[in-house]
Design an enzyme around this catalytic site. Structure first.
Site, PDB file in Angstrom:
ATOM      1  N   GLU A  52      32.807  39.791  -5.752  1.00  0.00           N
ATOM      2  CA  GLU A  52      31.942  39.130  -5.347  1.00  0.00           C
ATOM      3  C   GLU A  52      31.803  39.071  -4.034  1.00  0.00           C
ATOM      4  O   GLU A  52      31.942  39.228  -2.945  1.00  0.00           O
ATOM      5  CB  GLU A  52      33.130  37.472  -5.084  1.00  0.00           C
ATOM      6  CG  GLU A  52      32.678  35.972  -4.418  1.00  0.00           C
ATOM      7  CD  GLU A  52      34.016  35.466  -4.156  1.00  0.00           C
ATOM      8  OE1 GLU A  52      34.932  35.531  -4.189  1.00  0.00           O
ATOM      9  OE2 GLU A  52      33.568  33.754  -3.935  1.00  0.00           O
ATOM     10  N   GLU A  89      39.782  35.986  -6.244  1.00  0.00           N
ATOM     11  CA  GLU A  89      40.855  36.039  -7.726  1.00  0.00           C
ATOM     12  C   GLU A  89      40.525  36.283  -8.654  1.00  0.00           C
ATOM     13  O   GLU A  89      40.567  35.678  -9.543  1.00  0.00           O
ATOM     14  CB  GLU A  89      40.419  34.440  -7.375  1.00  0.00           C
ATOM     15  CG  GLU A  89      39.170  34.084  -7.732  1.00  0.00           C
ATOM     16  CD  GLU A  89      38.355  34.313  -6.212  1.00  0.00           C
ATOM     17  OE1 GLU A  89      38.665  34.447  -5.169  1.00  0.00           O
ATOM     18  OE2 GLU A  89      37.295  32.888  -6.480  1.00  0.00           O
ATOM     19  N   GLU A 125      45.099  32.287  -4.414  1.00  0.00           N
ATOM     20  CA  GLU A 125      43.984  32.655  -5.244  1.00  0.00           C
ATOM     21  C   GLU A 125      44.973  32.609  -6.434  1.00  0.00           C
ATOM     22  O   GLU A 125      43.923  32.874  -7.446  1.00  0.00           O
ATOM     23  CB  GLU A 125      44.169  34.479  -4.945  1.00  0.00           C
ATOM     24  CG  GLU A 125      44.031  35.963  -3.526  1.00  0.00           C
ATOM     25  CD  GLU A 125      42.688  35.010  -3.043  1.00  0.00           C
ATOM     26  OE1 GLU A 125      41.878  34.715  -3.993  1.00  0.00           O
ATOM     27  OE2 GLU A 125      42.585  35.043  -1.778  1.00  0.00           O
ATOM     28  N   GLU A 174      36.166  27.203  -3.075  1.00  0.00           N
ATOM     29  CA  GLU A 174      36.515  27.036  -1.602  1.00  0.00           C
ATOM     30  C   GLU A 174      37.406  26.497  -0.748  1.00  0.00           C
ATOM     31  O   GLU A 174      38.737  26.501  -1.274  1.00  0.00           O
ATOM     32  CB  GLU A 174      36.159  28.332  -0.718  1.00  0.00           C
ATOM     33  CG  GLU A 174      35.599  29.481  -1.550  1.00  0.00           C
ATOM     34  CD  GLU A 174      36.591  30.235  -2.128  1.00  0.00           C
ATOM     35  OE1 GLU A 174      38.203  30.169  -1.518  1.00  0.00           O
ATOM     36  OE2 GLU A 174      36.847  31.212  -2.782  1.00  0.00           O
TER      37      GLU A 174
END
Ligand SMILES: [Zn+2]
Length: 886
Positions: free
Chosen positions: A127, A271, A305, A327
Site C-alpha cells: 500500500e 493489514e 489492523e 481508514e
C-alpha cells in the site's frame, strides 16, 4: 513554481479498468540481491471495453526477464516495455493468461516499498502503490483477484515463509538447500493487500475459536530474542477478534491469522489479508521495555489492523480518493474498542487532544484537504490525520446523527451489500440512508469540505418566561482549494446545567431540530428557543466533542469554573478547564511579548486542585485535567504572528503557578492513589501512574529542588514507564541530574532499539534553542541511522513536530537543518522524507522573521530541483499557500 512531471490524479476522472485480472499465480524466488518473480495473470476484458483495447500495466523500476501470452512469446512490436510500464498493444478478445518474469534486488530497496530485505528478513509493503515494484500489474484498489503464492528461499536464510490466506503445501526442493511454501487466499483482494514474508523468525502461537466455532490458528512472528515481548499483542488480538463479533457481528474468515513484527517499516502496520505486517514498535511490549502509552498503542494498532479485515479487506476502496472509507471507519472502530477496554472519557479526551494537535493544524494550513480529497499528485502524502482522525470523527458523527442502533443497521447493510466490492463513500452513505430513511445529502459535505468549521453560540435566559434563547452561527474557513463552503450538518450534544449541577429539563424547542440532547445545526445561523427552563442554566455544549469543530461560546469564566466542578459530562469538565487555560495562556503570551509579567486567575489552580483531590474521579482523568494545553494548541488559538518562545514562556509560567498552588495537594492525591508495586498494564494502574507523572511535572515546574526526588524515583523505578517519565521531565526542565541519567539510560538500553528511540526523542523534544546542536550531534551518534524509519522519526520528526521552540529557533537554523535532512533522506526513502517535510505545515502563522527564514529554507530546497515526487508535492503545496503572501 516548479512544474513536476507527475500528473495530477482527479477523482472526477475515475473510470474502471478495461481488463480484469481474475486470478494471480505468483512464484517468488527469494534471493538477497536477485529475487525473481513469475506472475501468471488470468486476464479478461470487462464488459463495455472494446476488443483490442491495449492493456497497460503499471511497473516501478522493474526489470523484465520474460513475457508470454497463452504460452507464446510476445513479439517486440506487439508490446512496449519500460521499467514503469508494460503495454500489450492488442490483447486477445477472449480471456488469456499473461506470464511475466521480473527480477529485483530486495537488499538495495531502501524505500521500503515493494519487496525489501532488512535485518535479513524479506518483507513486502504494497500500500499504496508498492505491488508494481514486484511485478507489472493493474496496480489499483478496484482490481480484485484471487491470489495463489508460491514462495521459495534458502532454508537456512528463511526457514519461515508466509503468504496471504491459508497455507496449502510446503516442502524441500530436493537436491538443493532451498524450500518452498504455497499459500492460497480465497478472498478476492486488491494488489495493495498482497504480502509475503521470508526470514529466520521466532514465533508465539495461540488459537481463537470464532462465534460459529471455527478454530483459527494465530501466530506472531518476530526476530529471535523478542518473542517474550509478544504476549500482550496476542492478548489484544484475541480481545479484538471477540469484540468485533460482539459489537459489529464480524467474524474472522481464514484458518490462520499471522502477524509479523519487523524493525524497519515506514508506517505503523499494514493489514495485508491474513498476514499483517507490523512495525515492531506496535507489537513488542513488556514492563521493562514498554511504557503505558506503548501498551495502549499496541492494543489499538493490533485492533485497528485486525478490524481492517472487514473494513478495508472484505470491502475495499474503489480508488485512493476513498481511503477514508477504510481508514476513517477503522480508526472509529479501534477507538470504540479502546474506549471499551479502558475508560471511555479518558480515551475520548486523548483522541481529541491528538486531533487538535495533528489534524487541526493540518486543516488550518496549506496541506488542508477534504476527508475525501479530490486530487492528488502522490497518494503516499494522503495518509494524513485528516483522512484517518477526521475521517473517524465523521463516522462518530454519523453514529450521533443516526443513533447507535441506526448506525449499526446501516453498517450491517454495508457489510451485506458490498462484501467483495471496491466501494465509495457514496455507497457507504447510501447504506445508512437506506437502513434508516435519513437524508444524508448535507451530511456528506463532511467528506467534501476541507477546513475546521467554526461555530459561535450566544445565549440569553429570560427568568420570567423560563425561556432560553440560543443563537448559533457557523462558518467554514477558506482552504487552499478555494472552494466556496456550504453550511454543514453539525451535531452538538449539549446539556443545560442547573444551579445544583444537575441537567435541567426543557420543554418545546423551536427554531431548529433537537433530538436526544443533540442540536442538529444545519443552517448558516439558527436561533433556538427552549421553553420550560426553570432556572438559569449554564449551557454545556459539544459534550463528548460531538463534532470536530472550533466552538466559540459566550460563557464567562464563572460559568466555566462552574462546569469544571459540576458538568455531568467528563469531557466537558476537562474542556472547560482547557478553555480557561487557553484564554489565560493567549493573554500571557501577548504580555510576555511586551515584556510584561503575565497574571493568572488563581481560581484556575483551585479548580484543578478540586479535580485532583477528588478520589471519586478516575486518576487517568485527573492526570489529563492537570495537563495544560500544548504549545501547538496555544499557537493554533493565537492563529497568526506566532512567537513560539513567548508561548513556551507563558505555559511554563502557568505551570509554575499551578504547581506552587496545588503541588502539595496533588502529591497527597498521588499517595492515596499509588499504583501497586507490581506492574499491570490495566488502564486503572496506568491512570495512577499518569497522575504520579503529572504531579512530578507540577513539582519540577514550581520547585527545582524536586529534581532530586524525581531522580531518586528514576533510580528506584521498577519498570520503564516511570523511568521514561522521570527522565523526560528532568531533561525537559533542564535539571542538573539530566545528563548523568541520560548516560545511565543509554547504557542500560543500548541493545534495545525501541527503548533507545525514546532516548533520542526525549533529547530532541527538550525545549529551547540549544536543542538543535544536540540533535545535530545525535545524527552522528553510532546508534543513529537514516535507514531506520523509527530512528528518524524519534530524532528528526520529534524535533520538527514536537519541539516548537527548538525547531523554530529565531535564526532559522532549525529550518535549514530539517531541509538538509530531507534532501539527504529523499534519495533513499521519499515517503519518510515527505513525512518530515510536513513539519513546515504551520509556518505561515509564525511571526515575520521566522516565517521568512522558513520560507527561504523551503525555497532553497525546492530550487535544488531533484526532489522526489513525494517531497516536491509537499513542498510545493506548502509554498503555494496564499496566506504566505497575504
Ligand atoms: Zn488502517
Amino acid at each position: 513554481m516548479r512544474t513536476d512531471n507527475a500528473p495530477v490524479v482527479r477523482l472526477s476522472e475515475y473510470r474502471p479498468t478495461d481488463y480484469a485480472i481474475d486470478t494471480v499465480y505468483l512464484d517468488i524466488r527469494l534471493m538477497p540481491e536477485a529475487s525473481s518473480v513469475t506472475a501468471r495473470l488470468s486476464i479478461s476484458r470487462r464488459d463495455g471495453a472494446a476488443a483490442g483495447t491495449s492493456l497497460d500495466l503499471d511497473g516501478d523500476g522493474l526489470v523484465l526477464k520474460g513475457l508470454s501470452l497463452d504460452g507464446m512469446g510476445v513479439a517486440d512490436e506487439a508490446r512496449t516495455v519500460t521499467p514503469d510500464r508494460l503495454t500489450i498493444h492488442a490483447p486477445p478478445a477472449d480471456p488469456f493468461v499473461l506470464e511475466i518474469v521480473t527480477t529485483l534486488n530486495p537488499s538495495a530497496n531502501k524505500a521500503l516499498m515493494g519487496l525489501y530485505r532488512s535485518n535479513g528478513v524479506y518483507t513486502t509493503q504494497c500500500e499504496a502503490e508498492g505491488f508494481r515494484r514486484i511485478t507489472y500489474f493493474l496496480d489499483r484498489p478496484d482490481v480484485l483477484s484471487v491470489y495463489t503464492t508460491r514462495i521459495e528461499a534458502r532454508k537456512s536464510e528463511a526457514p519461515v515463509l508466509l503468504g496471504n490466506g491459508n497455507p496449502v503445501t510446503a516442502g524441500n526442493i530436493t537436491g538443493t538447500d532451498r524450500h518452498f511454501a504455497v499459500w492460497h487466499d480465497p478472498h478476492p483482494k486488491p494488489p495493495y493487500l498482497f504480502a509475503v514474508v521470508g526470514g529466520d523468525l521466532d514465533a508465539v502461537h495461540d488459537s481463537f475459536t470464532t462465534a460459529s466455532g471455527r478454530v483459527v490458528k494465530l501466530a506472531i512472528y518476530c526476530e529471535h530474542g523478542k518473542a517474550d515481548r509478544c504476549a500482550y499483542a496476542m492478548d489484544a488480538l484475541k480481545r479484538s477478534m471477540r469484540w468485533d463479533e460482539e459489537r459489529f457481528g464480524r467474524e474472522y474468515d481464514l484458518d490462520v491469522f499471522n502477524i509479523v513484527a519487523v524493525s524497519d517499516f515506514n508506517m505503523g502496520a499494514m493489514e495485508n489479508k491474513g498476514l499483517n505486517v507490523f512495525n515492531d514498535k506496535y507489537v513488542l511490549v513488556d514492563p521493562q521495555t514498554g511504557t503505558d502509552q506503548d501498551y495502549a498503542h499496541v492494543e489499538a494498532v493490533i485492533a485497528h489492523e485486525y478490524f481492517h479485515n472487514w473494513t478495508g479487506n472484505r470491502i475495499t476502496c474503489r480508488d485512493w480518493f476513498q481511503l477514508c472509507l477504510k481508514e476513517g471507519l477503522t480508526v472509529f472502530r479501534d477507538q470504540e474498542f479502546s474506549a471499551q477496554m479502558r475508560s471511555r472519557p479518558v480515551k475520548r479526551i486523548g483522541d481529541v487532544v491528538a486531533l487538535r494537535q495533528h489534524q487541526f493544524p493540518e486543516d488550518a494550513g496549506p496541506l488542508a484537504h477534504p476527508v475525501r480529497p479530490e486530487t492528488y499528485r502522490e497518494i503516499n502524502n494522503f495518509y494524513t490525520a485528516t483522512v484517518y482522525e477526521k475521517g473517524a470523527e465523521v463516522c462518530r458523527m454519523l453514529q450521533t446523527v443516526l443513533g447507535e442502533d441506526g448506525f449499526r443497521e446501516g453498517l450491517d447493510v454495508y457489510f451485506q451489500r458490498h462484501d467483495g466490492d471496491a466501494a465509495t463513500i457514496e455507497d457507504f452513505l447510501a447504506c445508512f440512508a437506506d437502513a434508516t430513511g435519513a437524508d444524508l445529502t448535507q451530511f456528506s459535505l463532511w467528506y467534501e469540505q476541507a477546513g475546521t468549521p467554526a461555530v459561535s453560540v450566544s445565549h440569553d435566559f429570560d427568568a420570567d418566561t423560563q425561556t432560553l434563547t440560543m443563537t448559533l452561527r457557523q462558518s467554514v474557513p477558506e482552504t487552499p482549494d478555494g472552494k466556496t463552503k456550504k453550511p454543514m450538518h453539525i451535531p452538538l450534544r449539549f446539556g443545560l446545567v442547573g444551579p445544583d449541577g444537575q441537567d435541567l429539563s426543557y420543554g418545546e424547542v423551536s427554531g431548529g431540530r433537537v433530538n436526544d440532547d443533540v442540536i442538529h445545526f444545519t443552517g448558516a445561523t439558527a436561533t433556538l428557543t427552549f421553553s420550560g427552563v426553570t432556572a438559569r442554566p449554564v449551557p454545556s455544549l459539544l459534550r463528548g466533542f460531538s463534532a470536530p469543530i472550533r466552538l466559540e461560546d459566550d460563557l464567562c469564566a464563572n460559568d466555566r469554573f462552574f462546569l469544571i466542578g459540576h458538568d455531568s459530562d467528563p469531557f466537558s469538565r476537562w474542556e472547560a478547564a482547557q478553555q480557561i487555560a487557553l484564554t489565560m495562556l493567549t493573554d500571557a503570551t501577548a504580555k510576555l511579548r511586551q515584556d510584561e509579567t503575565p497574571a493568572f486567575d488563581p481560581r484556575f489552580a483551585e479548580a484543578l486542585g478540586g479535580l485532583a483531590d477528588n478520589d471519586g474521579l478516575d486518576p487517568a482523568f485527573r492526570a489529563l485535567a492537570l495537563t495544560l494545553p500544548g504549545e501547538v494548541d496555544i499557537a493554533q488559538a493565537i492563529g497568526h504572528d506566532v512567537d513560539p518562545d513567548a508561548i513556551h514562556g507563558a505555559r511554563q509560567a502557568l505551570l509554575k503557578e499551578t504547581g506552587s498552588a496545588i503541588g502539595t495537594l496533588v502529591s497527597e492525591a498521588v499517595s492515596r492513589n499509588a499504583p501497586p508495586a507490581m506492574f499491570r498494564p490495566e488502564a486503572e494502574d496506568a491512570g495512577r501512574r499518569a497522575l504520579r507523572h503529572a504531579s512530578w511535572n507540577l513539582s519540577l515546574a514550581s520547585e527545582p529542588a524536586a529534581s532530586k526526588q524525581i531522580a531518586e524515583a528514576y533510580s528506584q523505578a521498577e519498570y520503564l514507564t516511570d523511568r521514561v517519565a522521570a527522565l523526560r521531565l528532568l531533561v525537559h526542565h533542564q535539571s542538573g541530574e539530566a545528563e548523568s541519567l541520560l548516560a545511565e539510560f543509554y547504557d542500560r538500553y543500548r541493545d534495545n532499539p525501541l527503548v533507545l528511540d525514546k532516548w533520542f526523542a526525549i533529547q530532541a523534544t527538550a525545549p529551547g534553542g540549544q536543542t538543535l546542536e544536540r540533535v545535530e550531534a545525535l545524527t552522528a551518534h553510532p546508534a543513529f541511522s537514516m535507514a531506520t524509519p523509527n530512528r528518524v522519526y524519534a530524532l528528526i520528526r520529534s524535533f520538527a513536530a514536537a519541539n516548537p521552540t527548538g525547531f523554530n529557533r529565531e535564526d532559522g537554523a532549525g529550518y535549514r537543518f530539517l531541509t538538509g535532512v530531507i534532501a539527504t533522506l529523499d534519495k533513499d526513502n521519499p515517503s519518510v522524507a515527505a513525512r518530515l517535510a510536513t513539519g513546515f505545515r504551520s509556518f505561515a502563522m509564525l511571526e515575520d522573521s521566522r516565517r521568512a527564514a522558513a520560507q527561504a529554507a523551503l525555497q532553497a530546497l525546492s530550487a535544488t530541483g531533484n526532489l522526489s515526487r513525494d517531497v516536491a508535492d509537499i513542498i510545493d503545496r506548502t509554498l503555494d499557500d496564499s496566506s504566505i503572501n497575504a
